[in-house]
Design a protein around this motif. Structure first.
Motif, PDB file in Angstrom:
ATOM      1  N   CYS A  74       0.842  -1.201   0.000  1.00 43.50           N
ATOM      2  CA  CYS A  74       0.000   0.000   0.000  1.00 43.50           C
ATOM      3  C   CYS A  74       0.876   1.250   0.000  1.00 43.50           C
ATOM      4  O   CYS A  74       1.615   1.500   0.959  1.00 43.50           O
ATOM      5  N   VAL A  75       0.784   2.014  -1.076  1.00 40.59           N
ATOM      6  CA  VAL A  75       1.674   3.162  -1.277  1.00 40.59           C
ATOM      7  C   VAL A  75       0.916   4.451  -0.999  1.00 40.59           C
ATOM      8  O   VAL A  75      -0.142   4.688  -1.605  1.00 40.59           O
ATOM      9  N   LEU A  76       1.464   5.255  -0.118  1.00 36.69           N
ATOM     10  CA  LEU A  76       0.821   6.546   0.169  1.00 36.69           C
ATOM     11  C   LEU A  76       0.847   7.404  -1.088  1.00 36.69           C
ATOM     12  O   LEU A  76       1.905   7.649  -1.670  1.00 36.69           O
ATOM     13  N   GLU A  77      -0.321   7.863  -1.498  1.00 33.60           N
ATOM     14  CA  GLU A  77      -0.403   8.679  -2.703  1.00 33.60           C
ATOM     15  C   GLU A  77      -0.608  10.143  -2.362  1.00 33.60           C
ATOM     16  O   GLU A  77       0.024  11.007  -2.914  1.00 33.60           O
ATOM     17  N   ARG A  78      -1.520  10.429  -1.426  1.00 33.92           N
ATOM     18  CA  ARG A  78      -1.778  11.813  -1.036  1.00 33.92           C
ATOM     19  C   ARG A  78      -2.437  11.808   0.343  1.00 33.92           C
ATOM     20  O   ARG A  78      -2.807  10.745   0.862  1.00 33.92           O
ATOM     21  N   PHE A  79      -2.546  12.988   0.903  1.00 29.39           N
ATOM     22  CA  PHE A  79      -3.092  13.085   2.253  1.00 29.39           C
ATOM     23  C   PHE A  79      -3.646  14.477   2.465  1.00 29.39           C
ATOM     24  O   PHE A  79      -3.361  15.396   1.702  1.00 29.39           O
ATOM     25  N   ASP A  80      -4.393  14.603   3.543  1.00 27.05           N
ATOM     26  CA  ASP A  80      -4.983  15.894   3.872  1.00 27.05           C
ATOM     27  C   ASP A  80      -5.033  16.010   5.388  1.00 27.05           C
ATOM     28  O   ASP A  80      -5.040  14.995   6.087  1.00 27.05           O
ATOM     29  N   SER A  81      -5.055  17.241   5.859  1.00 30.56           N
ATOM     30  CA  SER A  81      -5.090  17.438   7.301  1.00 30.56           C
ATOM     31  C   SER A  81      -6.173  18.449   7.632  1.00 30.56           C
ATOM     32  O   SER A  81      -6.372  19.403   6.887  1.00 30.56           O
ATOM     33  N   SER A  82      -6.886  18.222   8.744  1.00 26.59           N
ATOM     34  CA  SER A  82      -7.904  19.181   9.177  1.00 26.59           C
ATOM     35  C   SER A  82      -7.627  19.524  10.637  1.00 26.59           C
ATOM     36  O   SER A  82      -6.655  19.044  11.219  1.00 26.59           O
ATOM     37  N   ALA A  83      -8.497  20.313  11.229  1.00 26.41           N
ATOM     38  CA  ALA A  83      -8.292  20.692  12.631  1.00 26.41           C
ATOM     39  C   ALA A  83      -8.426  19.492  13.557  1.00 26.41           C
ATOM     40  O   ALA A  83      -7.912  19.492  14.674  1.00 26.41           O
ATOM     41  N   THR A  84      -9.097  18.460  13.103  1.00 27.36           N
ATOM     42  CA  THR A  84      -9.360  17.341  14.011  1.00 27.36           C
ATOM     43  C   THR A  84      -8.698  16.032  13.600  1.00 27.36           C
ATOM     44  O   THR A  84      -8.813  15.033  14.296  1.00 27.36           O
ATOM     45  N   GLY A  85      -8.035  16.006  12.447  1.00 28.61           N
ATOM     46  CA  GLY A  85      -7.421  14.743  12.069  1.00 28.61           C
ATOM     47  C   GLY A  85      -6.753  14.795  10.716  1.00 28.61           C
ATOM     48  O   GLY A  85      -6.600  15.864  10.116  1.00 28.61           O
ATOM     49  N   ALA A  86      -6.335  13.611  10.241  1.00 29.47           N
ATOM     50  CA  ALA A  86      -5.659  13.510   8.946  1.00 29.47           C
ATOM     51  C   ALA A  86      -6.313  12.401   8.140  1.00 29.47           C
ATOM     52  O   ALA A  86      -6.783  11.404   8.702  1.00 29.47           O
ATOM     53  N   THR A  87      -6.322  12.587   6.828  1.00 26.93           N
ATOM     54  CA  THR A  87      -6.835  11.562   5.918  1.00 26.93           C
ATOM     55  C   THR A  87      -5.697  11.172   4.984  1.00 26.93           C
ATOM     56  O   THR A  87      -5.044  12.049   4.417  1.00 26.93           O
ATOM     57  N   ALA A  88      -5.462   9.867   4.841  1.00 23.69           N
ATOM     58  CA  ALA A  88      -4.395   9.408   3.940  1.00 23.69           C
ATOM     59  C   ALA A  88      -5.026   8.514   2.885  1.00 23.69           C
ATOM     60  O   ALA A  88      -5.933   7.728   3.178  1.00 23.69           O
ATOM     61  N   VAL A  89      -4.522   8.638   1.661  1.00 20.62           N
ATOM     62  CA  VAL A  89      -5.027   7.808   0.564  1.00 20.62           C
ATOM     63  C   VAL A  89      -3.887   6.937   0.064  1.00 20.62           C
ATOM     64  O   VAL A  89      -2.837   7.441  -0.349  1.00 20.62           O
ATOM     65  N   PHE A  90      -4.076   5.610   0.140  1.00 22.99           N
ATOM     66  CA  PHE A  90      -3.060   4.657  -0.296  1.00 22.99           C
ATOM     67  C   PHE A  90      -3.538   3.937  -1.545  1.00 22.99           C
ATOM     68  O   PHE A  90      -4.727   3.638  -1.688  1.00 22.99           O
ATOM     69  N   ALA A  91      -2.585   3.624  -2.447  1.00 25.73           N
ATOM     70  CA  ALA A  91      -2.898   2.796  -3.618  1.00 25.73           C
ATOM     71  C   ALA A  91      -2.585   1.351  -3.249  1.00 25.73           C
ATOM     72  O   ALA A  91      -1.457   1.046  -2.826  1.00 25.73           O
ATOM     73  N   ASP A  92      -3.567   0.485  -3.382  1.00 27.46           N
ATOM     74  CA  ASP A  92      -3.407  -0.929  -3.024  1.00 27.46           C
ATOM     75  C   ASP A  92      -2.900  -1.676  -4.260  1.00 27.46           C
ATOM     76  O   ASP A  92      -3.659  -1.985  -5.176  1.00 27.46           O
ATOM     77  N   ARG A  93      -1.599  -1.955  -4.281  1.00 25.00           N
ATOM     78  CA  ARG A  93      -0.962  -2.529  -5.468  1.00 25.00           C
ATOM     79  C   ARG A  93      -1.552  -3.888  -5.869  1.00 25.00           C
ATOM     80  O   ARG A  93      -1.620  -4.212  -7.050  1.00 25.00           O
ATOM     81  N   ALA A  94      -1.958  -4.672  -4.872  1.00 26.17           N
ATOM     82  CA  ALA A  94      -2.460  -6.022  -5.175  1.00 26.17           C
ATOM     83  C   ALA A  94      -3.859  -5.978  -5.790  1.00 26.17           C
ATOM     84  O   ALA A  94      -4.348  -6.987  -6.296  1.00 26.17           O
ATOM     85  N   HIS A  95      -4.523  -4.834  -5.708  1.00 23.28           N
ATOM     86  CA  HIS A  95      -5.885  -4.737  -6.222  1.00 23.28           C
ATOM     87  C   HIS A  95      -6.005  -3.602  -7.221  1.00 23.28           C
ATOM     88  O   HIS A  95      -6.844  -2.688  -7.064  1.00 23.28           O
ATOM     89  N   GLY A  96      -5.095  -3.651  -8.222  1.00 25.35           N
ATOM     90  CA  GLY A  96      -5.180  -2.683  -9.323  1.00 25.35           C
ATOM     91  C   GLY A  96      -5.094  -1.242  -8.867  1.00 25.35           C
ATOM     92  O   GLY A  96      -5.740  -0.364  -9.442  1.00 25.35           O
ATOM     93  N   ASN A  97      -4.334  -1.009  -7.807  1.00 22.13           N
ATOM     94  CA  ASN A  97      -4.162   0.353  -7.276  1.00 22.13           C
ATOM     95  C   ASN A  97      -5.465   0.959  -6.764  1.00 22.13           C
ATOM     96  O   ASN A  97      -5.625   2.192  -6.770  1.00 22.13           O
TER      97      ASN A  97
END
Ligand code: FAD
Length: 423
Positions: A132-155
Motif C-alpha cells: 500500500c503506497v501513500l499517494e496523497r493526504f490531507d489534514s484538518s483541525a481534528t485529524g488527517a486523511t491518507a489515501v493509499f494505492a493498493d498494489r495487489a488490487h489494481g491500485n
C-alpha cells in the motif's frame, strides 16, 4: 500524564525501522495504530546497521531483548586505523564500556523482520497493510486523511482517517516532498558507499568494529551475526567508501542497487591490515550494493497540521556515526511519550517536534563534519606517511574530546543512557 481523552488513532505511512517501532510504541501507549507499507512482501533487505545503546534501551523496553540478543552481535569495541593499518583510537562499546544495555551490530533486514514479527504478534489483526503506497493526504483541525494505492488490487484507493498521520516513509518521503516541493533529490556528499556482507574468520574480539582510512577512502567492517559467532565464524558487514570527482553525478539513492566489485576494488587492493584483509573481504561478498552518501538539510518544521515526519523522512544523515536507525527509534519513543503526556494531539505533535527536530539536526550537521570519524582525517592530514606514536600526532585529550562530543550530540553518552535505563 492525562487519562481524560481516549488515546486515539494514528495512521503510519512506511513500515521500515522507524514506522514499525512507532507502531509498537504507540500501541503500548494504548493508541490504535494502522501501518501502511509500500512493498508487497516484507523481506530481510539491506546489510548491516548499528543500534546504539540509547535506541537499544527503547527496543528492550518493547520486549525485543531476547530476539535481538539471539540475532545481533553485542559490539564490544570500536577501532580506528589509518590507511597503513596503524591504531589511531580504540574504545570499548556497549556493555564493555559500562552501559546498562548493549550496542548491537545487526543485519538491517533481520532487524526489520524482528520488528515486523513483533508488530504482527502484538497489534490487532489487520493493522499492518503491505503493498500500500501513500499517494496523497490531507489534514484538518481534528485529524488527517491518507489515501493509499493498493498494489495487489489494481491500485484501488484505500482512504484512511486518523487523529494524525505519521510519515515514516524513508529518504524519498512522499509527505516531505509534498511539504517541501522545491527541495529536490538528496544532497550528495561526493562520496559513494559500496556495502556487502562476507563470511570470514573472526577478527580482534570477534565483536569489534573497525574504521580505516580517511575522508577520501575509507573501509568499515564489523560482524553482525550472533549465530555465526557461536559457530566460531563471522558474518562481516563491510562498507568501502571512495570520494569521486566533484562534478560526478551521484548514482541513484536506491538501497537495492547491485554493482560489480570492479567498480571500486582497485584502490583497496593493498589494504591488508594484519587480521583484516580488505581485498579478501571484498572478494568474498556475494552481492554488493552501491549507495551514494547523501543526506538532506535540516528542515524548518516537520509538523503541518495533523501530519508529521519521522526517521529518514525527517532527517536522513550520513552513516558516519552509526546513528541513522537509532535516531528513528528515538523519534518513535518521543512521539509515543508525548502522545500520552500532552493534553491533546496538536500539543503532542508540537512537543515531539520540539524535542526531536533540533536534536536530529545537530546529528545531521555533526555527521557532515565527519562525526567521530574525524580522527581518521586528522591522522591523514597530520601524518599521511604514518606515525611512530599516535600521541605525537593527535594528543589523547583531543581524541577523547572528539569521541565524547559526538556521543553527547547524538545522545548516547553513558551517563544519560544509564540514567534513562534506571541504573
Ligand atoms: C530496502 C532498504 C534497505 C536498507 N538498507 C540499509 C543498509 O544496508 N544500511 C543502512 O544503514 N541503512 C539501510 N536502509 C535505511 C535504514 O533502514 C534507515 O536509514 C533507518 O533505519 C531509518 O529508518 P526509516 O524507517 O526512517 O526508513 P526506512 O527503513 O528506509 O523505511 C522507510 C519505509 O517506508 C516505505 N515507503 C516508502 N515510500 C512509501 C510510501 N509512499 N507509502 C508507504 N510506504 C512507503 C519503504 O518501503 C520503507 O519500508 C535501508 C532501507 C531500506 C528501505
Amino acid at each position: 500524564m492525562t487519562t481524560s481523552r481516549s488515546q486515539g488513532r494514528v495512521v503510519i505511512a512506511g513500515g521500515g525501522i522507524g514506522g514499525l517501532v512507532t507502531a509498537l510504541a504507540l500501541h503500548r501507549a494504548g493508541v490504535e495504530v494502522e501501518v501502511f507499507e509500500a512493498v508487497a512482501e516484507v523481506k530481510p533487505l539491506g546489510v548491516g546497521i548499528n543500534l546504539q545503546p540509547h535506541a537499544v534501551r527503547v527496543l528492550h523496553s518493547l520486549g525485543l531483548e531476547a530476539a535481538l540478543s539471539a540475532t545481533a552481535i553485542q559490539t564490544a569495541e570500536l577501532v580506528y586505523l589509518n590507511k597503513h593499518g596503524q591504531h589511531i583510537w580504540q574504545e570499548p562499546r556497549g556493555r564493555a564500556a559500562g552501559y546498562a544495555v548493549p550496542q548491537y551490530s545487526v543485519h538491517r533486514g533481520e532487524l526489520q523482520m524482528i520488528l515486523y514479527r513483533a508488530a504482527l504478534a502484538t497489534l490487532p489483526a489487520g493493522a499492518i497493510h503491505t503493498g500500500c503506497v501513500l499517494e496523497r493526504f490531507d489534514s484538518s483541525a481534528t485529524g488527517a486523511t491518507a489515501v493509499f494505492a493498493d498494489r495487489a488490487h489494481g491500485n484501488a484507493e484505500i482512504v484512511v482517517e486518523g487523529d494524525a498521520l505519521i510519515a515514516a516513509d524513508g529518504i524519498h518521503s512522499t509527505v516531505r516532498k509534498t511539504f517541501f516541493p522545491d527541495e529536490g533529490p538528496p544532497r550528495f556528499s561526493g562520496r559513494i558507499l559500496w556495502r556487502a556482507t562476507s563470511e570470514a574468520p573472526p577478527f580482534l574480539t570477534g565483536r569489534s568494529m573497525v574504521w580505516a582510512g580517511h575522508d577520501r577512502q575509507k573501509f568499515v567492517c564489523y560482524p553482525i551475526s550472533e549465530a555465526m559467532r557461536l559457530q566460531g565464524r563471522s558474518l562481516v558487514n563491510w562498507i568501502a567508501e571512495l570520494q569521486v570527482p566533484a562534478d560526478a553525478a551521484p548514482p541513484r539513492s536506491d538501497w537495492n542497487r547491485r554493482v560489480d566489485k570492479s567498480v571500486f576494488r582497485e584502490p583497496f587492493a593493498n589494504w591488508h591490515f594484519g587480521l583484516i584483509d580488505v581485498p579478501a573481504l571484498i572478494d568474498a561478498a556475494e552481492a554488493i550494493y552501491e549507495f551514494p552518501m547523501v543526506d538532506r538539510d535540516p528542515l524548518p518544521r516537520w509538523t503541518h497540521g495533523r501530519v508529521t515526519l519521522l526517521g529518514d523522512a525527517a532527517h536522513p544523515m550520513y552513516p558516519v556515526g552509526s546513528n541513522g536507525a537509532s535516531q528513528a527509534i528515538l523519534d518513535a519513543e518521543e512521539l509515543a511519550a508525548q502522545w500520552i503526556a500532552q493534553p491533546d494531539v496538536d500539543a503532542a505533535l508540537a512537543a515531539y517536534e520540539s524535542a526531536r527536530r533540533p536534536a536530529t539536526a545537530a546529528v545531521v550537521l555533526a555527521n557532515r563534519q565527519g562525526g567521530p570519524d574525524r580522527v581518521l582525517q586528522l591522522a591523514e592530514e597530520r601524518a599521511p606517511d604514518g606515525f611512530e606514536r599516535i600521541e605525537n600526532v593527535i594528543p589523547r585529550e583531543e581524541l577523547e574530546a572528539i569521541a565524547n562530543r559526538y556521543k553527547q550530540t547524538a545522545g548516547f553518552d553513558r551517563e544519560t543512557v544509564n540514567r534513562k535505563a534506571g541504573v
